[in-house]
Design a protein around this motif. Structure first.
Motif, PDB file in Angstrom:
ATOM      1  N   LEU A 151      -6.029  -4.326  -1.743  1.00 36.81           N
ATOM      2  CA  LEU A 151      -4.912  -4.385  -0.518  1.00 36.81           C
ATOM      3  C   LEU A 151      -5.059  -4.240   0.914  1.00 36.81           C
ATOM      4  N   ARG A 152      -5.668  -2.703   0.845  1.00 28.44           N
ATOM      5  CA  ARG A 152      -6.712  -2.855   2.246  1.00 28.44           C
ATOM      6  C   ARG A 152      -7.549  -3.950   2.921  1.00 28.44           C
ATOM      7  N   ALA A 153      -8.042  -4.927   1.871  1.00 24.24           N
ATOM      8  CA  ALA A 153      -8.774  -5.662   2.093  1.00 24.24           C
ATOM      9  C   ALA A 153      -8.190  -7.049   2.953  1.00 24.24           C
ATOM     10  N   GLU A 201      -7.174   4.147 -12.790  1.00 23.88           N
ATOM     11  CA  GLU A 201      -8.115   3.080 -12.600  1.00 23.88           C
ATOM     12  C   GLU A 201      -7.332   1.758 -11.677  1.00 23.88           C
ATOM     13  N   ARG A 202      -6.512   1.612 -11.822  1.00 17.90           N
ATOM     14  CA  ARG A 202      -5.984   0.415 -11.436  1.00 17.90           C
ATOM     15  C   ARG A 202      -5.369   0.496  -9.565  1.00 17.90           C
ATOM     16  N   THR A 203      -4.311   1.632  -9.741  1.00 19.26           N
ATOM     17  CA  THR A 203      -4.376   1.584  -8.508  1.00 19.26           C
ATOM     18  C   THR A 203      -5.689   2.188  -7.555  1.00 19.26           C
ATOM     19  N   GLU A 204      -6.653   2.390  -7.574  1.00 21.62           N
ATOM     20  CA  GLU A 204      -7.792   2.453  -7.531  1.00 21.62           C
ATOM     21  C   GLU A 204      -7.890   1.216  -6.864  1.00 21.62           C
ATOM     22  N   LEU A 253       0.954  -1.199  -0.083  1.00 18.93           N
ATOM     23  CA  LEU A 253       0.135  -0.141   0.133  1.00 18.93           C
ATOM     24  C   LEU A 253       0.724   1.095  -0.140  1.00 18.93           C
ATOM     25  N   LYS A 254       1.804   1.258   0.734  1.00 14.78           N
ATOM     26  CA  LYS A 254       2.926   2.613   0.456  1.00 14.78           C
ATOM     27  C   LYS A 254       3.645   2.987  -0.573  1.00 14.78           C
ATOM     28  N   GLU A 255       4.014   1.194  -1.150  1.00 15.85           N
ATOM     29  CA  GLU A 255       4.186   1.932  -2.615  1.00 15.85           C
ATOM     30  C   GLU A 255       3.227   2.381  -3.673  1.00 15.85           C
ATOM     31  N   LEU A 256       1.997   1.890  -3.241  1.00 13.77           N
ATOM     32  CA  LEU A 256       1.857   2.035  -4.661  1.00 13.77           C
ATOM     33  C   LEU A 256       1.035   3.430  -5.598  1.00 13.77           C
ATOM     34  N   PRO A 257       1.643   4.466  -4.773  1.00 15.51           N
ATOM     35  CA  PRO A 257       0.759   5.360  -5.175  1.00 15.51           C
ATOM     36  C   PRO A 257       2.225   5.422  -5.541  1.00 15.51           C
TER      37      PRO A 257
END
Length: 398
Positions: free
Chosen positions: A77-79, A68-71, A57-61
């Protein structure tokens, strides 16, 4: 085309959960070598999986993926982080669990809506005796003879497949095979096998009904789960969105899929599905009052939230299984045996929160479809649900 490194790690993370709970991975159509790697790796520690999800999650941004893929990956990942924490023994409230899994907030339903549904059902099923007795008798008369089930399944699958292929084209070699199984907590289940093939299991422990079978086939096959998997495999996966090769339970992906599938018959046939089904049954020599079935279905839809309320009573308010079974019998107008079957689903460690995918998915996506200006726009919106990696958050913004 090689998968994005972060996406590959997301796939590894999701596949690792199958080692903690068989059935957590609903479908995986990606690289078989990656699946073998995870199957042969040491059994994962839940806390390590939670930490891995948090790190991704930290790397994603900064991963350079389209918005749309990031969202999509952020929500999933949160789930998965929440699932790993649950496996690790963290104390997470039921409401917070549902929020993390499905990106929705839940609350108890309005019993006035349930009373209104009972009033409408009372009008549709006049006679002496309690409403539960009358609706139980009606359901008994609506049962499909077991020896006729297979031909009814084939008839509706064929009719719905033809409608779907006209509106939402599918590969020529796509197929669904049906099987009858027992001892399951659900009425039907789609096993997507990849390459546009599905196996749909129908639970023999639950009586199958004339009024429900069209919904079941639409939900599991056309234009529900099978159709969505096929369209996303042909579109998103072929375009390199490898995260769409993985489908795991207790994620926003599930809420979107179940909402879509529960709206499938309404979307492909529309109002008048009862008369449409009546004609198919007539060709099989079976009597079915389609218009009455449609009215009963419309009234019963007001009872949608009862099962989610039951889950809240069980897991959020600490009510006993007997109390929750009585609640289900009262408001859902079901027999004690059917209430106990529902409790199996609501009590399952893997599936206990999943009931919210049906309730909140139907409400969220149904409301979005109903806001379409006309039938053409509604059809286009349903196509977007089939084809795009939409999330609950994306729908709420539209």
């Amino acid at each position: 085309m090689a998968a994005h490194p972060l996406v590959t790690e997301y796939l590894r993370l999701g596949l690792a959960f199958e080692r903690l709970e068989e059935g957590f991975v609903d479908a995986f159509t990606g690289d078989p070598a990656l699946r073998r790697e995870m199957e042969n790796a040491p059994a994962p520690e839940p806390r390590a999986l939670a930490n891995k999800a948090a790190a991704l999650l930290k790397e994603l941004p900064e991963a350079g993926l389209a918005a749309e893929r990031t969202e999509f990956l952020d929500a999933h990942l949160r789930a998965l982080e929440c699932s790993a924490r649950k496996f690790a023994g963290d104390d997470i409230s039921f409401i917070d669990e549902v929020r993390a899994y499905f990106d929705v907030d839940i609350a108890p339903g309005d019993e006035d809506d349930y009373r209104e549904a009972h009033r409408q059902l009372d009008e549709e099923l006049p006679g002496e005796g309690a409403l539960l007795d009358r609706i139980t008798a009606h359901r008994r008369g609506d049962e499909i003879p077991p020896e006729r089930l297979r031909e009814c399944v084939d008839a509706f699958s064929s009719a719905l497949r033809e409608l779907v292929r006209e509106r939402y084209p599918l590969p020529d070699h796509e197929r669904v095979e049906y099987e009858v199984v027992g001892d399951k907590p659900w009425s039907g289940f789609n096993y997507y096998l990849g390459n546009y093939q599905s196996r749909v299991a129908i639970n023999s422990d639950l009586k199958q009904h004339l009024s429900q079978l069209p919904h079941l086939i639409a939900h599991e096959s056309y234009p529900g789960h099978h159709t969505e998997h096929c369209r996303k495999e042909a579109g998103l996966v072929a375009a390199g969105q490898d995260e769409q090769t993985l489908f795991v339970v207790n994620t926003p992906q599930c809420l979107m899929a179940e909402g879509l599938a529960d709206l499938a018959l309404k979307s492909i046939v529309g109002p008048g599905w009862g008369r449409w089904a009546q004609e198919i049954y007539a060709d099989l020599g079976l009597r079915f009052d389609g218009e009455r079935a449609e009215r009963i279905s419309t009234a019963s839809a007001k009872l949608l939230g009862v099962r989610q309320d039951a889950a809240l009573l069980l897991h959020d308010r600490g009510r006993s299984a007997d109390d929750v079974a009585e609640f289900l019998q009262r408001w859902s107008l079901i027999t004690p045996d059917r209430a106990r079957q529902s409790l199996r689903f609501l009590s399952s460690p893997l599936w206990r929160a999943y009931i919210s995918t049906y309730v909140e998915g139907y409400r969220l996506l149904g409301g979005w479809l109903d806001r379409a200006a006309d039938a053409g726009e509604r059809s286009e919106r349903f196509r977007r649900l089939l084809d795009e990696p939409l999330t609950p958050g994306a729908i709420r913004r539209m």
